[in-house]
Motif scaffolding. Structure first.
Motif, PDB file in Angstrom:
ATOM      1  N   UNK A 125       7.203  -7.909  -9.511  1.00 53.19           N
ATOM      2  CA  UNK A 125       8.202  -6.936  -9.974  1.00 53.19           C
ATOM      3  C   UNK A 125       7.837  -5.515  -9.534  1.00 53.19           C
ATOM      4  N   UNK A 126       6.562  -5.293  -9.311  1.00 51.54           N
ATOM      5  CA  UNK A 126       6.044  -3.986  -8.899  1.00 51.54           C
ATOM      6  C   UNK A 126       5.912  -4.015  -7.371  1.00 51.54           C
ATOM      7  N   UNK A 127       6.885  -3.450  -6.680  1.00 49.60           N
ATOM      8  CA  UNK A 127       6.915  -3.560  -5.221  1.00 49.60           C
ATOM      9  C   UNK A 127       5.665  -2.997  -4.551  1.00 49.60           C
ATOM     10  N   UNK A 128       5.084  -1.959  -5.105  1.00 44.93           N
ATOM     11  CA  UNK A 128       3.861  -1.391  -4.539  1.00 44.93           C
ATOM     12  C   UNK A 128       2.716  -2.400  -4.629  1.00 44.93           C
ATOM     13  N   UNK A 129       2.595  -3.044  -5.770  1.00 44.03           N
ATOM     14  CA  UNK A 129       1.554  -4.055  -5.955  1.00 44.03           C
ATOM     15  C   UNK A 129       1.823  -5.237  -5.028  1.00 44.03           C
ATOM     16  N   UNK A 130       3.076  -5.654  -4.941  1.00 47.46           N
ATOM     17  CA  UNK A 130       3.420  -6.786  -4.078  1.00 47.46           C
ATOM     18  C   UNK A 130       3.078  -6.489  -2.620  1.00 47.46           C
ATOM     19  N   UNK A 131       3.235  -5.252  -2.195  1.00 46.16           N
ATOM     20  CA  UNK A 131       2.901  -4.917  -0.808  1.00 46.16           C
ATOM     21  C   UNK A 131       1.391  -5.043  -0.565  1.00 46.16           C
ATOM     22  N   UNK A 132       0.572  -4.702  -1.568  1.00 51.13           N
ATOM     23  CA  UNK A 132      -0.880  -4.914  -1.458  1.00 51.13           C
ATOM     24  C   UNK A 132      -1.178  -6.408  -1.282  1.00 51.13           C
ATOM     25  N   UNK A 133      -0.523  -7.211  -2.081  1.00 51.46           N
ATOM     26  CA  UNK A 133      -0.730  -8.660  -2.027  1.00 51.46           C
ATOM     27  C   UNK A 133      -0.293  -9.208  -0.668  1.00 51.46           C
ATOM     28  N   UNK A 134       0.863  -8.772  -0.200  1.00 53.14           N
ATOM     29  CA  UNK A 134       1.376  -9.229   1.093  1.00 53.14           C
ATOM     30  C   UNK A 134       0.448  -8.843   2.236  1.00 53.14           C
ATOM     31  N   UNK A 135      -0.053  -7.611   2.208  1.00 54.79           N
ATOM     32  CA  UNK A 135      -0.945  -7.141   3.269  1.00 54.79           C
ATOM     33  C   UNK A 135      -2.250  -7.926   3.307  1.00 54.79           C
ATOM     34  N   UNK A 177      -2.423 -11.062   2.607  1.00 53.12           N
ATOM     35  CA  UNK A 177      -2.029 -12.475   2.727  1.00 53.12           C
ATOM     36  C   UNK A 177      -2.295 -13.267   1.449  1.00 53.12           C
ATOM     37  N   UNK A 178      -2.066 -12.622   0.319  1.00 54.20           N
ATOM     38  CA  UNK A 178      -2.230 -13.283  -0.965  1.00 54.20           C
ATOM     39  C   UNK A 178      -3.669 -13.509  -1.375  1.00 54.20           C
ATOM     40  N   UNK A 179      -4.619 -12.977  -0.622  1.00 52.69           N
ATOM     41  CA  UNK A 179      -6.038 -13.201  -0.911  1.00 52.69           C
ATOM     42  C   UNK A 179      -6.627 -12.144  -1.833  1.00 52.69           C
ATOM     43  N   UNK A 180      -5.820 -11.255  -2.318  1.00 50.90           N
ATOM     44  CA  UNK A 180      -6.311 -10.187  -3.192  1.00 50.90           C
ATOM     45  C   UNK A 180      -5.948 -10.519  -4.635  1.00 50.90           C
ATOM     46  N   UNK A 181      -6.877 -10.320  -5.537  1.00 47.94           N
ATOM     47  CA  UNK A 181      -6.603 -10.586  -6.947  1.00 47.94           C
ATOM     48  C   UNK A 181      -6.849  -9.369  -7.829  1.00 47.94           C
ATOM     49  N   UNK A 182      -7.443  -8.323  -7.255  1.00 48.85           N
ATOM     50  CA  UNK A 182      -7.683  -7.087  -8.004  1.00 48.85           C
ATOM     51  C   UNK A 182      -7.060  -5.939  -7.229  1.00 48.85           C
ATOM     52  N   UNK A 183      -6.203  -5.203  -7.920  1.00 49.95           N
ATOM     53  CA  UNK A 183      -5.482  -4.111  -7.269  1.00 49.95           C
ATOM     54  C   UNK A 183      -5.690  -2.828  -8.065  1.00 49.95           C
ATOM     55  N   UNK A 184      -6.288  -1.815  -7.431  1.00 51.31           N
ATOM     56  CA  UNK A 184      -6.458  -0.528  -8.121  1.00 51.31           C
ATOM     57  C   UNK A 184      -5.137   0.235  -8.153  1.00 51.31           C
ATOM     58  N   UNK A 185      -4.870   0.847  -9.271  1.00 52.08           N
ATOM     59  CA  UNK A 185      -3.663   1.665  -9.435  1.00 52.08           C
ATOM     60  C   UNK A 185      -4.092   3.075  -9.829  1.00 52.08           C
ATOM     61  N   UNK A 186      -4.511   3.879  -8.857  1.00 52.20           N
ATOM     62  CA  UNK A 186      -5.100   5.184  -9.149  1.00 52.20           C
ATOM     63  C   UNK A 186      -4.138   6.192  -9.779  1.00 52.20           C
ATOM     64  N   UNK A 187      -2.838   5.924  -9.730  1.00 56.94           N
ATOM     65  CA  UNK A 187      -1.864   6.859 -10.295  1.00 56.94           C
ATOM     66  C   UNK A 187      -1.277   6.393 -11.619  1.00 56.94           C
ATOM     67  N   UNK A 188      -1.809   5.313 -12.176  1.00 55.49           N
ATOM     68  CA  UNK A 188      -1.259   4.743 -13.404  1.00 55.49           C
ATOM     69  C   UNK A 188      -2.330   4.714 -14.488  1.00 55.49           C
ATOM     70  N   UNK A 189      -2.013   5.273 -15.645  1.00 52.18           N
ATOM     71  CA  UNK A 189      -2.989   5.298 -16.744  1.00 52.18           C
ATOM     72  C   UNK A 189      -2.904   4.012 -17.570  1.00 52.18           C
ATOM     73  N   UNK A 190      -3.952   3.743 -18.311  1.00 49.05           N
ATOM     74  CA  UNK A 190      -3.969   2.575 -19.193  1.00 49.05           C
ATOM     75  C   UNK A 190      -2.987   2.747 -20.349  1.00 49.05           C
ATOM     76  N   UNK A 191      -2.530   3.943 -20.567  1.00 53.55           N
ATOM     77  CA  UNK A 191      -1.512   4.174 -21.593  1.00 53.55           C
ATOM     78  C   UNK A 191      -0.147   3.692 -21.115  1.00 53.55           C
ATOM     79  N   UNK A 192       0.154   3.912 -19.829  1.00 56.85           N
ATOM     80  CA  UNK A 192       1.469   3.574 -19.273  1.00 56.85           C
ATOM     81  C   UNK A 192       1.600   2.112 -18.867  1.00 56.85           C
ATOM     82  N   UNK A 193       0.531   1.514 -18.411  1.00 60.82           N
ATOM     83  CA  UNK A 193       0.597   0.162 -17.860  1.00 60.82           C
ATOM     84  C   UNK A 193       1.119  -0.895 -18.841  1.00 60.82           C
TER      85      UNK A 193
END
Length: 176
Positions: free
Chosen positions: A44-54, A56-72
């Protein structure tokens, strides 16, 4: 408290829309709190999906440097409801009811960064509704805009555009 948010979030599920796979994606907030979500939520999060696509689905941890733990947690909750087809006017009303103006703006920026179109459109409307019929001063405070007009320039604009200053609701200082 961050651990509470993380454990609370990890208990969220989307039941019938979740894939049967037990794989999860770890989203790491700017303040280093890890949130585990189902791949369908990450999609649902296109930015995250692009990380996964790049990767090839081998990534399981994605840093979100612009998102706080309050908003997530709010973002994940909205995505879960959206996937389950349960985003209703009632849900949206309750969703923003608990957010002050600053939180709505932060969530808007987060939704923009993550490129979640439905949430972004919804929050755009919330912001528009919150500044509708408000004074110039209120809107400036809301967005943190410094007045760069001289008193003479502002008086001239207020005279030329007098119609725009009619029917303005009184400012509520508690709205910020």
């Amino acid at each position: 408290m961050a651990e509470e948010i993380s454990s609370e979030l990890n208990s969220l599920s989307i039941s019938e829309t979740a894939p049967s796979s037990s794989a999860t994606i770890s989203l790491v907030s700017a303040d280093d709190i890890v949130f585990k979500v189902q791949p369908s939520i990450a999609k649902e999060m296109e930015t995250v999906q692009s990380f996964i696509d790049e990767a090839d689905g081998q990534i399981t941890t994605i840093p979100l440097p612009n998102i706080s733990s309050h908003d997530l947690p709010y973002i994940i909750e909205y995505c879960e409801k959206s996937l389950a087809g349960k985003v209703t006017k009632e849900f949206e009303g309750e969703f923003v009811k608990k957010l002050n103006n600053e939180e709505v703006k932060e969530l808007f920026l987060a939704a923009n960064y993550l490129n979640i179109k439905k949430l972004l459109e919804f929050l755009s409307q919330v912001i528009a509704d919150r500044i509708a019929n408000k004074s110039v001063e209120y809107v400036r405070r809301y967005f943190g805009i410094e007045n760069d007009y001289t008193p003479e320039e502002e008086a001239k604009l207020r005279e030329e555009l007098a119609w725009t200053f009619t029917g303005v609701d009184p400012d509520d200082e508690d709205d910020n």
